[in-house]
Structure formats: structure tokens, C-alpha cells
Design a protein around this motif. Structure first.
Motif, short mmCIF file in Angstrom:
data_model
loop_
_atom_site.label_atom_id
_atom_site.label_comp_id
_atom_site.label_asym_id
_atom_site.label_seq_id
_atom_site.Cartn_x
_atom_site.Cartn_y
_atom_site.Cartn_z
N MET A 1 42.48 25.79 43.36
CA MET A 1 43.36 26.34 44.38
C MET A 1 42.68 26.12 45.73
N ASN A 2 43.28 25.30 46.56
CA ASN A 2 42.70 24.97 47.86
C ASN A 2 43.09 26.03 48.90
N GLN B 1 43.93 26.81 52.74
CA GLN B 1 44.43 26.08 53.90
C GLN B 1 44.71 27.07 55.03
N SER C 1 47.22 28.50 57.95
CA SER C 1 48.63 28.63 58.23
C SER C 1 48.88 28.40 59.72
N SER D 1 44.55 32.23 56.71
CA SER D 1 44.30 31.37 55.54
C SER D 1 45.26 31.74 54.43
N TYR D 2 45.58 30.76 53.63
CA TYR D 2 46.43 31.01 52.47
C TYR D 2 46.06 30.01 51.38
N THR D 3 46.54 30.29 50.20
CA THR D 3 46.37 29.36 49.08
C THR D 3 47.69 29.31 48.32
N GLN D 4 47.84 28.32 47.50
CA GLN D 4 49.06 28.20 46.71
C GLN D 4 48.69 27.83 45.29
N ALA D 5 49.63 27.91 44.40
CA ALA D 5 49.37 27.59 42.99
C ALA D 5 48.86 26.15 42.88
N ASN E 1 48.20 22.30 41.47
CA ASN E 1 49.03 21.28 40.84
C ASN E 1 48.71 21.22 39.35
N SER F 1 56.29 21.06 40.78
CA SER F 1 54.96 20.47 40.87
C SER F 1 55.05 18.97 40.63
#
Length: 186
Positions: free
Chosen positions: A85-86, A88, A90, A100-104, A106, A160
Motif C-alpha cells: 500500500m503506497n 501518496q 492528496s 497523506s492517504y493510501t488506497q487498496a 493492486n 483493479s
């Protein structure tokens, strides 16, 4: 990695060579990090046989050869088998700071290993007329197994991208020929 090669020539007529590579990389899961890639070749110097003695004034070399071998390709993105989970930044500002945030992560491939290229070859080398005329002919089959490429398409509702992995094979066959003529130098 490690590499070995052994050559043997019997009576300057029969030639044998065997070689191999044992390579490792951290780009694959632990159980797939190492690959062994062997090869072998045989050659027969036909012009060294006694039944060819009558042709020595016009055939300088006639060699028949055959080989088989494999190579490994490990050119994949490092650790693409690990779900990450990277973090990044916003474009949203809160108290004047980018958040900062992260996403599910791949999807990852179900398996990841070496791409293996196996080549089988039969060839003839011929030199004639005091080495002025030379010809080489090769016929080959090349098989690329477990090619690193995108997988089969997934439903778009999954949300995805299709993961890259060992999803394809390729078979190539063909021949090559070269003919050379060299005039004597004065």
C-alpha cells in the motif's frame, strides 16, 4: 549466481560441450528465487574422417553440429509479488498542509517465476576452395515459457488492473543461412 562449462574433443573429430548457470534473484518469491539453466552441444568434424580424404583439396571444413540450451530472464519489477500500500499526498489542504492517504493495493500475480527460453539448433558449417567460400546453415526451434506479461482480462467492476505475471508462452522456429566469398589477397 554460478556458471560452469566443460569441453571435450575426441580425436579432433567429435566435440562435446556442456554448460550451465545457476542464478538467483530477490525479485521472485522465496520458492522461485533460484533457477538452473543448462545447455549442451555436439559437433562432428566430418572432414577429419578417413572417408573424406579424397576431398581435402577442395573441402577444407565440414562440421555438423547440434545444441540445446536454456536461459533465464528475471527482468521483472522488484517485489511485484508482494501486496503493498503506497502512501501518496492528496491535493486537499487541511491547516495548510497536504494530507497523506493510501488506497487498496493492486492485485498481485498468483505465481511469479523465471521466464525460460529453450533453444534447439541443428547446423552445418562448410568451408571450401582454400577457405575462400564459407557457408553456415542453422535450423532452430525456440520456446519461451512463462513469459512475463499482463494476465487475462478481469471484470471492470473489480476495480483493479490485471496483474502482470508468467501468463504466456511463445514458440518460434526458423532457419538462418550465410554464404561468404573472400578473394585471395595479393
Amino acid at each position: 549466481g554460478m556458471f560452469f562449462r566443460a569441453n571435450y574433443s575426441f580425436m579432433d573429430k567429435y566435440l562435446f560441450e556442456v554448460s550451465g548457470r545457476y542464478d538467483g534473484t530477490s525479485k521472485f518469491p522465496t520458492n522461485e528465487q533460484w533457477g538452473f539453466f543448462p545447455s549442451a552441444s555436439l559437433g562432428w568434424m566430418v572432414t577429419e574422417e578417413s572417408f573424406m580424404s579424397g576431398t581435402r583439396d577442395w573441402i577444407d571444413l565440414l562440421k555438423v553440429r547440434a545444441s540445446t540450451g536454456s536461459l533465464g530472464n528475471g527482468l521483472v519489477s522488484p517485489y511485484s509479488f508482494v501486496s503493498t500500500m503506497n502512501i501518496q499526498k492528496s491535493s486537499v489542504l487541511i491547516d495548510g498542509l497536504q494530507q497523506s492517504y493510501t488506497q487498496a493495493p493492486n492485485l498481485i500475480p498468483s505465481g511469479l517465476t523465471w521466464e525460460r527460453v529453450i533453444t534447439n539448433n541443428i547446423g552445418i558449417d562448410l568451408e571450401m576452395l582454400q577457405n575462400r567460400l564459407s557457408m553456415t546453415f542453422d535450423y532452430y526451434h525456440r520456446y519461451t515459457k512463462d513469459m512475463y506479461t499482463a494476465g487475462p482480462p478481469l471484470p471492470e467492476v473489480l476495480g483493479s488492473a490485471t496483474p502482470r505475471g508468467n501468463n504466456a508462452d511463445l514458440k518460434t522456429k526458423g532457419w538462418e543461412m550465410s554464404i561468404e566469398w573472400m578473394n585471395e589477397r595479393e
